[in-house]
Design an enzyme around this catalytic site. Structure first.
Site, PDB file in Angstrom:
ATOM      1  N   LEU A  93      62.723  34.128  62.670  1.00 16.32           N
ATOM      2  CA  LEU A  93      63.655  33.001  62.711  1.00 16.32           C
ATOM      3  C   LEU A  93      62.936  31.656  62.592  1.00 16.32           C
ATOM      4  O   LEU A  93      63.392  30.763  61.872  1.00 16.32           O
ATOM      5  CB  LEU A  93      64.485  33.042  63.996  1.00 16.32           C
ATOM      6  CG  LEU A  93      65.818  33.793  63.898  1.00 16.32           C
ATOM      7  CD1 LEU A  93      65.568  35.265  63.595  1.00 16.32           C
ATOM      8  CD2 LEU A  93      66.614  33.652  65.188  1.00 16.32           C
ATOM      9  N   LYS A  94      61.831  31.503  63.283  1.00 16.43           N
ATOM     10  CA  LYS A  94      61.071  30.256  63.172  1.00 16.43           C
ATOM     11  C   LYS A  94      60.381  30.169  61.821  1.00 16.43           C
ATOM     12  O   LYS A  94      60.242  29.083  61.243  1.00 16.43           O
ATOM     13  CB  LYS A  94      60.075  30.144  64.320  1.00 16.43           C
ATOM     14  CG  LYS A  94      60.749  30.079  65.696  1.00 16.43           C
ATOM     15  CD  LYS A  94      59.735  30.124  66.814  1.00 16.43           C
ATOM     16  CE  LYS A  94      60.445  30.142  68.163  1.00 16.43           C
ATOM     17  NZ  LYS A  94      61.218  31.396  68.376  1.00 16.43           N
ATOM     18  N   CYS A 115      60.276  31.432  75.905  1.00 17.44           N
ATOM     19  CA  CYS A 115      61.649  31.149  76.332  1.00 17.44           C
ATOM     20  C   CYS A 115      61.825  31.530  77.799  1.00 17.44           C
ATOM     21  O   CYS A 115      62.700  32.328  78.155  1.00 17.44           O
ATOM     22  CB  CYS A 115      62.666  31.855  75.441  1.00 17.44           C
ATOM     23  SG  CYS A 115      62.435  33.652  75.328  1.00 17.44           S
TER      24      CYS A 115
END
Length: 399
Positions: free
Chosen positions: A227-228, A337
């Protein structure tokens, strides 16, 4: 047998969560198989997530009305918790009690009277802060000691908007807190076909911290599906994404193609040295995930006090790999996270004690900040995940 109602589905999902399943995955799979109207789908989601987010408080409210709740059949106990959640969220008795009595009758008819009596006798009860926030005691006290307060954890118990990162021009979507980030307010769909990717802005910001340039090589470590990496590739970087899980990478390759992005995926154990280096390296390390309690509410009840320290040991090994892969003068971004001291500042201190060739750089964080200094902790407000970021510059190589 297909569940007859959102309430029946919620009971089924929560029983599977208690057996170790993941609420998000179970709910998505179940709803994909049901041709329910959006209203019913949304209510099943409201029941499952609301009950898990407030679970400790719900048990506290039910406690005076039950002699030995742990002896009740599991289905009945979840029925009571779900009914208590509807009460807590303001649903009137006439619309709340009877449906749960009917659910109890299907599985344990002899206990339907108990369910009726308990749900009608619920009343407000002042709860200690950690109970009210539905946090495990050990984590609540650790946060209070480290951050000076735990009120920020209320954000984990609120519904979250669905944030998307846009890789094509979009119209009609509400902007998120970062450029290219938006809020989706309709039913879920094939987002990648629209040039969109679900992604929390706090996750997106970790990639932005690299400040990569077009044509610049970037290493994305522990990248998962990438995703990044998608964001970095969209900005013109040459992205090589490493991870240990080939299945996640295969899913990422498929999504990247649909988004029209080019990411190179390589599978490797990242506790071992990489065969290449780059000026820009991103390590979004595996962690306890305490910053994701909103979207993964069951996780808070599965963590143990020793887990942050155990994960910090792995994170340090991964950071060593990332450091060796960072070229002279390059930037290394470490993110997790989670909001624990051990996996954030603790890892940063241990790493810098060994690596005088790296210096921390200031971070201009666009989000509400819980704590800053050696890196930045992001508060889980407005739908944001809790995150920790550390940006390092390799100023001189060791001899």
């Amino acid at each position: 047998m297909r569940p007859a109602s959102p309430r029946a589905l919620a009971v089924r999902i929560l029983l599977e969560v208690e057996r170790g399943g993941r609420a998000q995955l179970l709910l998505d799979r179940a709803l994909d198989r049901l041709s329910w109207p959006e209203r019913d789908r949304a209510y099943a989601t409201h029941l499952v997530y609301g009950t898990l987010r407030r679970l400790r408080l719900l048990d506290f409210l039910l406690e005076p009305l039950l002699e030995r709740p742990e002896k009740l059949p599991k289905e009945v106990r979840w029925v009571l918790r779900l009914g208590a959640w509807e009460w807590l969220s303001g649903k009137a008795d006439h619309a709340r009690v009877s449906p749960w009595v009917e659910e109890a009758k299907r599985a344990h008819p002899r206990l339907a009277g108990l369910v009726n009596a308990v749900l009608r006798r619920l009343e407000p009860r002042e709860a200690p802060e950690c109970v009210r926030l539905s946090l495990p005691e050990w984590l609540c006290e650790a946060w209070r000691a480290f951050f000076g307060q735990v009120a920020f954890a209320e954000g984990f118990n609120e519904p979250a908007p669905l944030f998307l990162t846009a890789y094509r021009s979009v119209e009609g979507l509400r902007p998120g807190p970062l450029p290219d980030s938006y809020i989706w307010e309709g039913p879920k769909t094939d987002f990648s076909a629209l040039g969109l990717q679900p992604q929390n802005p706090a996750s997106l910001f970790a990639a932005m911290l690299l400040e990569s340039s077009p044509g610049e090589r970037v290493l994305d470590l522990c990248g998962g599906a990438g995703l990044k990496a998608f964001y970095l590739a969209a900005k013109g970087a040459e992205v090589i994404s490493y991870d240990l899980n080939p299945r996640r990478q295969q899913a990422g390759e498929k999504t990247a193609r649909k988004l029209g992005l080019r990411v190179t995926y390589r599978t490797q154990d990242l506790t071992e040295p990489l065969p290449e280096k780059a000026k820009k390296v991103l390590l979004d390390a595996p962690c306890t995930g305490t910053g994701t309690f909103r979207s993964h509410p069951e996780l808070r009840y599965r963590l143990a006090p020793q887990d942050p320290g155990r994960m910090a040991q792995l994170q340090l090994k991964l950071l060593e790999t990332a450091a060796r892969a960072t070229e002279e003068g390059g930037v290394l971004v470490y993110s997790v996270c989670t909001l624990t001291e051990e996996e954030g500042e603790g890892v940063a201190r241990a790493f810098l004690a060994r690596h005088s060739e790296f210096e921390p750089e200031p971070i201009a964080c666009p989000f509400p900040v819980l704590r800053s200094g050696l890196g930045v902790y992001v508060a889980p407000e407005g739908g944001l995940d809790g995150f920790y970021y550390l940006r390092l510059r390799k100023v001189n190589s060791r001899t």
